[in-house]
Write a protein that holds these residues in place. Sequence first.
Motif, PDB file in Angstrom:
ATOM      1  N   ALA A 157     -80.902 -74.331  88.412  1.00 14.96           N
ATOM      2  CA  ALA A 157     -81.231 -73.123  87.636  1.00 14.96           C
ATOM      3  C   ALA A 157     -82.709 -72.783  87.770  1.00 14.96           C
ATOM      4  N   ARG A 158     -83.541 -73.787  87.709  1.00 14.48           N
ATOM      5  CA  ARG A 158     -84.963 -73.552  87.862  1.00 14.48           C
ATOM      6  C   ARG A 158     -85.296 -73.014  89.260  1.00 14.48           C
ATOM      7  N   VAL A 159     -84.636 -73.642  90.261  1.00 15.91           N
ATOM      8  CA  VAL A 159     -84.887 -73.166  91.638  1.00 15.91           C
ATOM      9  C   VAL A 159     -84.434 -71.725  91.785  1.00 15.91           C
ATOM     10  N   ALA A 160     -83.257 -71.454  91.194  1.00 16.20           N
ATOM     11  CA  ALA A 160     -82.761 -70.077  91.287  1.00 16.20           C
ATOM     12  C   ALA A 160     -83.704 -69.117  90.585  1.00 16.20           C
ATOM     13  N   LYS A 161     -84.208 -69.531  89.433  1.00 16.64           N
ATOM     14  CA  LYS A 161     -85.136 -68.691  88.681  1.00 16.64           C
ATOM     15  C   LYS A 161     -86.423 -68.479  89.465  1.00 16.64           C
ATOM     16  N   ILE A 162     -86.903 -69.591  90.035  1.00 23.68           N
ATOM     17  CA  ILE A 162     -88.130 -69.486  90.843  1.00 23.68           C
ATOM     18  C   ILE A 162     -87.886 -68.630  92.072  1.00 23.68           C
ATOM     19  N   LYS A 163     -86.716 -68.782  92.665  1.00 21.76           N
ATOM     20  CA  LYS A 163     -86.383 -67.994  93.859  1.00 21.76           C
ATOM     21  C   LYS A 163     -86.315 -66.510  93.518  1.00 21.76           C
ATOM     22  N   ASP A 164     -85.665 -66.251  92.368  1.00 21.07           N
ATOM     23  CA  ASP A 164     -85.576 -64.841  91.959  1.00 21.07           C
ATOM     24  C   ASP A 164     -86.972 -64.262  91.714  1.00 21.07           C
ATOM     25  N   ALA A 165     -87.802 -65.077  91.021  1.00 17.36           N
ATOM     26  CA  ALA A 165     -89.163 -64.598  90.759  1.00 17.36           C
ATOM     27  C   ALA A 165     -89.936 -64.383  92.053  1.00 17.36           C
ATOM     28  N   ALA A 166     -89.744 -65.315  92.979  1.00 17.14           N
ATOM     29  CA  ALA A 166     -90.434 -65.206  94.265  1.00 17.14           C
ATOM     30  C   ALA A 166     -89.924 -64.014  95.045  1.00 17.14           C
ATOM     31  N   MET A 167     -88.625 -63.842  95.020  1.00 16.63           N
ATOM     32  CA  MET A 167     -88.070 -62.704  95.742  1.00 16.63           C
ATOM     33  C   MET A 167     -88.554 -61.391  95.144  1.00 16.63           C
ATOM     34  N   GLN A 168     -88.680 -61.362  93.819  1.00 17.73           N
ATOM     35  CA  GLN A 168     -89.217 -60.141  93.200  1.00 17.73           C
ATOM     36  C   GLN A 168     -90.659 -59.897  93.643  1.00 17.73           C
ATOM     37  N   ASP A 169     -91.432 -60.966  93.686  1.00 18.83           N
ATOM     38  CA  ASP A 169     -92.810 -60.825  94.150  1.00 18.83           C
ATOM     39  C   ASP A 169     -92.859 -60.403  95.611  1.00 18.83           C
ATOM     40  N   VAL A 170     -91.937 -61.024  96.398  1.00 15.87           N
ATOM     41  CA  VAL A 170     -91.888 -60.668  97.823  1.00 15.87           C
ATOM     42  C   VAL A 170     -91.515 -59.186  97.984  1.00 15.87           C
ATOM     43  N   GLY A 171     -90.603 -58.702  97.146  1.00 15.16           N
ATOM     44  CA  GLY A 171     -90.192 -57.290  97.213  1.00 15.16           C
ATOM     45  C   GLY A 171     -91.352 -56.360  96.879  1.00 15.16           C
ATOM     46  N   SER A 172     -92.059 -56.720  95.852  1.00 16.45           N
ATOM     47  CA  SER A 172     -93.203 -55.887  95.465  1.00 16.45           C
ATOM     48  C   SER A 172     -94.259 -55.888  96.549  1.00 16.45           C
ATOM     49  N   ILE A 173     -94.505 -57.061  97.089  1.00 11.42           N
ATOM     50  CA  ILE A 173     -95.493 -57.172  98.166  1.00 11.42           C
ATOM     51  C   ILE A 173     -95.042 -56.383  99.392  1.00 11.42           C
ATOM     52  N   ALA A 174     -93.744 -56.535  99.676  1.00 11.85           N
ATOM     53  CA  ALA A 174     -93.206 -55.822 100.839  1.00 11.85           C
ATOM     54  C   ALA A 174     -93.290 -54.314 100.633  1.00 11.85           C
ATOM     55  N   GLU A 175     -92.998 -53.871  99.422  1.00 11.52           N
ATOM     56  CA  GLU A 175     -93.072 -52.442  99.140  1.00 11.52           C
ATOM     57  C   GLU A 175     -94.514 -51.937  99.271  1.00 11.52           C
ATOM     58  N   GLU A 176     -95.445 -52.694  98.695  1.00 11.81           N
ATOM     59  CA  GLU A 176     -96.848 -52.297  98.794  1.00 11.81           C
ATOM     60  C   GLU A 176     -97.324 -52.343 100.245  1.00 11.81           C
ATOM     61  N   THR A 177     -96.898 -53.355 100.978  1.00 14.05           N
ATOM     62  CA  THR A 177     -97.325 -53.475 102.378  1.00 14.05           C
ATOM     63  C   THR A 177     -96.745 -52.326 103.198  1.00 14.05           C
ATOM     64  N   ALA A 178     -95.482 -52.007 102.975  1.00 17.95           N
ATOM     65  CA  ALA A 178     -94.839 -50.917 103.722  1.00 17.95           C
ATOM     66  C   ALA A 178     -95.501 -49.579 103.400  1.00 17.95           C
ATOM     67  N   ALA A 179     -95.801 -49.380 102.121  1.00 21.97           N
ATOM     68  CA  ALA A 179     -96.468 -48.120 101.733  1.00 21.97           C
ATOM     69  C   ALA A 179     -97.843 -48.026 102.378  1.00 21.97           C
ATOM     70  N   ALA A 180     -98.566 -49.126 102.440  1.00 25.37           N
ATOM     71  CA  ALA A 180     -99.887 -49.144 103.057  1.00 25.37           C
ATOM     72  C   ALA A 180     -99.796 -48.865 104.542  1.00 25.37           C
ATOM     73  N   ILE A 181     -98.778 -49.474 105.172  1.00 27.03           N
ATOM     74  CA  ILE A 181     -98.609 -49.270 106.615  1.00 27.03           C
ATOM     75  C   ILE A 181     -98.277 -47.802 106.894  1.00 27.03           C
ATOM     76  N   VAL A 182     -97.406 -47.226 106.094  1.00 25.25           N
ATOM     77  CA  VAL A 182     -97.014 -45.823 106.289  1.00 25.25           C
ATOM     78  C   VAL A 182     -98.225 -44.924 106.063  1.00 25.25           C
ATOM     79  N   SER A 183     -99.009 -45.230 105.053  1.00 25.05           N
ATOM     80  CA  SER A 183    -100.203 -44.434 104.778  1.00 25.05           C
ATOM     81  C   SER A 183    -101.214 -44.571 105.908  1.00 25.05           C
ATOM     82  N   ALA A 184    -101.341 -45.776 106.450  1.00 29.88           N
ATOM     83  CA  ALA A 184    -102.279 -46.010 107.544  1.00 29.88           C
ATOM     84  C   ALA A 184    -101.856 -45.254 108.797  1.00 29.88           C
ATOM     85  N   LEU A 185    -100.585 -45.109 108.976  1.00 34.94           N
ATOM     86  CA  LEU A 185    -100.078 -44.377 110.149  1.00 34.94           C
ATOM     87  C   LEU A 185    -100.174 -42.874 109.944  1.00 34.94           C
TER      88      LEU A 185
END
Length: 203
Positions: A157-185
């Motif tokens: 349960a803890r691993v799943a919780k940590i994974k979910d939290a990490a995946m949420q962070d990864v999603g936010s990071i990915a969204e911010e990174t993608a937006a930055a890349i699109v803006s840079a282009l």
Amino acid sequence: MFVTDAHGQETAPSVEGGHGAEAPADAGHAAGTEVPAEGHGEAGFPPFDSSTFPSQILWIAITFGLFYLFLKKVIMPRLSGILEVRETRIAGDIEQANKMKSDADAAVAAYEQALAEARANANVIGQKARDDGKAEVEAARKSVEASLEAKLADAEARVAKIKDAAMQDVGSIAEETAAAIVSALGGKSAKTDVASAVKSVRS
């Protein structure tokens, strides 16, 4: 000796009477003091004398009768009493020996029965101890397994919780990174479009 004394007594009155005559030579014979000649009138051994046989037989019969009565009245009762006492004692000894043998047999049977019961009880106790040990081991194993399963579930349960939290962070990071890349282009993109694109890649 007796003949000489008698002869002197017979001849003495003749001397005192003054006759001077010697007594006749056979005066001693007349007085009945002569000694019988050898070989004449001798009596044989009394038991072998046939004239005494009836009296001997009578005394033998009397002696035998008395001896028989003595045996019957004195000796035989005593012998019978001794034999009866010995027989009674022997019978008592045999009875006591049989009783002791019976007691010994009963004691041996009781000992064997007690030994068999002790062995059976020992087997039962040993089996019960083994069963109790197995039950305790099984209970301890189940308890450990349950504890491990609970810990594992908690960890998952803890691993799943940590994974979910990490995946949420990864999603936010990915969204911010993608937006930055699109803006840079030099492109313009909506935030919702970037989030949808990142979410489709994650799935």
